[in-house]
Design a protein around this motif. Structure first.
Motif, mmCIF file in Angstrom:
data_model
loop_
_atom_site.group_PDB
_atom_site.id
_atom_site.type_symbol
_atom_site.label_atom_id
_atom_site.label_comp_id
_atom_site.label_asym_id
_atom_site.label_seq_id
_atom_site.Cartn_x
_atom_site.Cartn_y
_atom_site.Cartn_z
ATOM 1 N N ASN A 75 6.808 -46.099 -0.808
ATOM 2 C CA ASN A 75 6.532 -44.904 -1.614
ATOM 3 C C ASN A 75 6.879 -43.663 -0.802
ATOM 4 O OD1 ASN A 75 5.571 -42.807 -3.166
ATOM 5 N ND2 ASN A 75 3.742 -43.911 -3.822
ATOM 6 N N ASP A 76 8.079 -43.138 -1.037
ATOM 7 C CA ASP A 76 8.534 -41.984 -0.263
ATOM 8 C C ASP A 76 7.793 -40.696 -0.597
ATOM 9 O OD1 ASP A 76 9.673 -41.585 -2.760
ATOM 10 O OD2 ASP A 76 11.676 -41.165 -1.984
ATOM 11 N N LYS A 77 7.030 -40.694 -1.681
ATOM 12 C CA LYS A 77 6.246 -39.509 -2.040
ATOM 13 C C LYS A 77 5.046 -39.310 -1.112
ATOM 14 C CE LYS A 77 7.655 -39.726 -6.819
ATOM 15 N NZ LYS A 77 7.305 -40.137 -8.162
ATOM 16 N N TYR A 128 -1.114 -43.163 -3.467
ATOM 17 C CA TYR A 128 0.231 -43.635 -3.178
ATOM 18 C C TYR A 128 0.327 -45.139 -2.939
ATOM 19 C CZ TYR A 128 0.786 -38.660 -2.435
ATOM 20 O OH TYR A 128 0.785 -37.299 -2.604
ATOM 21 N N PHE A 129 -0.799 -45.748 -2.503
ATOM 22 C CA PHE A 129 -0.815 -47.172 -2.155
ATOM 23 C C PHE A 129 -2.098 -47.810 -2.670
ATOM 24 C CE2 PHE A 129 1.320 -44.856 1.316
ATOM 25 C CZ PHE A 129 2.582 -45.445 1.257
#
Length: 77
Positions: free
Chosen positions: A37-39, A12-13
């Motif tokens: 990143n809302d996931k 995600y990052f």
């Protein structure tokens, strides 16, 4: 503030990155990361946070010069 992430969080990052803005505690840091990143919401809710090689809780006062390590839960043996 420098951020280091490990394991599944790297989906995600970036492994290491910086964030700016007013972030006073881990809840505010999570909220900021979710804007990036809302996931990552599910995994961030289960992560532990550390500063200077010690785990912290939401009462810990973060400052802009901290390096925060975010460690997801692990499994396996």
């Amino acid at each position: 503030m420098k951020i280091h992430v490990y394991a599944a969080l790297k989906d995600y990052f970036q492994p290491e990155f910086e964030v700016s803005g007013l972030v006073r505690n881990t809840d505010e840091l999570k909220a900021l990361l979710l804007t990036l990143n809302d996931k990552a919401a599910g995994i961030l809710s289960a992560c532990r946070f550390a500063v200077e090689e010690g785990f912290i809780d939401n009462a810990f006062k973060l400052n802009e010069y901290d390096t925060v390590v975010i460690i997801p839960p692990s499994s396996g043996g």
